[in-house]
Design an enzyme around this catalytic site. Sequence first.
Site, PDB file in Angstrom:
ATOM      1  N   PHE A  29       0.629  -1.076  -0.455  1.00  0.00           N
ATOM      2  CA  PHE A  29       0.244  -0.072   0.238  1.00  0.00           C
ATOM      3  C   PHE A  29       1.013   1.454  -0.211  1.00  0.00           C
ATOM      4  O   PHE A  29       1.710   1.491   0.969  1.00  0.00           O
ATOM      5  CB  PHE A  29      -0.947   0.043   0.997  1.00  0.00           C
ATOM      6  CG  PHE A  29      -2.048   1.104   1.432  1.00  0.00           C
ATOM      7  CD1 PHE A  29      -2.967   0.658   0.666  1.00  0.00           C
ATOM      8  CD2 PHE A  29      -1.513   1.861   2.278  1.00  0.00           C
ATOM      9  CE1 PHE A  29      -3.785   2.504   0.671  1.00  0.00           C
ATOM     10  CE2 PHE A  29      -2.712   2.874   2.263  1.00  0.00           C
ATOM     11  CZ  PHE A  29      -4.185   2.790   1.584  1.00  0.00           C
ATOM     12  N   SER A  97       3.320  -7.096   3.063  1.00  0.00           N
ATOM     13  CA  SER A  97       2.275  -6.092   3.134  1.00  0.00           C
ATOM     14  C   SER A  97       1.111  -5.994   2.803  1.00  0.00           C
ATOM     15  O   SER A  97       0.245  -6.778   2.842  1.00  0.00           O
ATOM     16  CB  SER A  97       2.330  -4.100   3.581  1.00  0.00           C
ATOM     17  OG  SER A  97       1.933  -3.073   4.055  1.00  0.00           O
ATOM     18  N   MET A  98       0.525  -4.648   1.890  1.00  0.00           N
ATOM     19  CA  MET A  98      -0.638  -5.543   1.218  1.00  0.00           C
ATOM     20  C   MET A  98      -0.929  -6.158   0.103  1.00  0.00           C
ATOM     21  O   MET A  98      -1.657  -6.946   0.007  1.00  0.00           O
ATOM     22  CB  MET A  98      -1.321  -3.943   0.981  1.00  0.00           C
ATOM     23  CG  MET A  98      -2.619  -4.323   0.401  1.00  0.00           C
ATOM     24  SD  MET A  98      -3.380  -3.001  -0.517  1.00  0.00           S
ATOM     25  CE  MET A  98      -2.552  -2.072  -2.429  1.00  0.00           C
ATOM     26  N   ASP A 193       7.457  -3.582  14.030  1.00  0.00           N
ATOM     27  CA  ASP A 193       6.940  -3.593  13.032  1.00  0.00           C
ATOM     28  C   ASP A 193       5.718  -2.009  12.903  1.00  0.00           C
ATOM     29  O   ASP A 193       4.787  -2.143  14.220  1.00  0.00           O
ATOM     30  CB  ASP A 193       5.829  -4.406  11.834  1.00  0.00           C
ATOM     31  CG  ASP A 193       5.194  -3.668  10.776  1.00  0.00           C
ATOM     32  OD1 ASP A 193       5.480  -2.549  11.031  1.00  0.00           O
ATOM     33  OD2 ASP A 193       4.626  -4.831  10.285  1.00  0.00           O
ATOM     34  N   HIS A 223       8.983  -2.875   9.201  1.00  0.00           N
ATOM     35  CA  HIS A 223       8.439  -3.264   8.123  1.00  0.00           C
ATOM     36  C   HIS A 223       8.201  -3.942   6.726  1.00  0.00           C
ATOM     37  O   HIS A 223       7.790  -4.824   6.448  1.00  0.00           O
ATOM     38  CB  HIS A 223       6.729  -2.209   8.129  1.00  0.00           C
ATOM     39  CG  HIS A 223       5.753  -2.448   7.745  1.00  0.00           C
ATOM     40  ND1 HIS A 223       4.956  -3.049   7.545  1.00  0.00           N
ATOM     41  CD2 HIS A 223       5.044  -1.767   6.267  1.00  0.00           C
ATOM     42  CE1 HIS A 223       3.626  -3.909   6.500  1.00  0.00           C
ATOM     43  NE2 HIS A 223       4.188  -2.739   5.793  1.00  0.00           N
TER      44      HIS A 223
END
Length: 251
Positions: A29, A97-98, A193, A223
Amino acid sequence: MQETYQVMKGAEPFKIEGFRVGVLVSHGFTGTTQSMRPLGKAFADAGYTACGVRLKGHGTHYEDMEQSTYEDWIASVEEGYQWLKERCDSIFVVGLSMGGTLALYMAQHHPDISGIVTINAAVDVPDMEQVKHRQERYIDAIGSDIKKPEVVELAYEKTPVASVKQILELMKQVKLDLPRVACPALIMASTEDHVVPPENSNLIYDQISSDQKTFLELKNSYHVATLDNDQQQIIEESLTFMKQHAVFNQE
């Protein structure tokens, strides 16, 4: 959706043809392919056919992202998957992540996928729930959560509130369908994170139906672990996992 702005240097998608085992690589994202390029290159160097998708509305300008929907992001990944499907007997999806959320989505909807690798995947981010009620169009950037000094993620300097609403909808759907994930899975999570709570990966591990699943802690990254201190570990563990679960029908 039509994008208005040009693709930033370093945010271009990539396709590298190798043997008939493919790897679909997805960034997260507000991010770009820059965060996943080292993985894509390592997979290609090992002979895999690698496809790094640029999610719609990403890698150009945050105004483009504001106009994109989670369906657009899914369509971007589906497009990469179809490209690989034409060339490969076996396909893996690797996402940050996304991108990890989208990897889970793909496993839910394409049971023939050979395996998924998720890195700090997101299915439940309470901080984002607060954002959807904000009045302003844009909030501060969430990119570049990296422990390694002087490494910068190529990501937007602002986050559209409209886009946060879209990722919330995507996460809600994927979280609900976690038991539909049955393929082999390698779930990696940074112990620290500042964007996605590490508990997300524990939840994913617990709720997917896969018989073959591994949980791995990344102890020296934040992250954006693919650009951080644990990059080499992520690459090596992913290659080992894919070698173990690939279907090799080399011509």
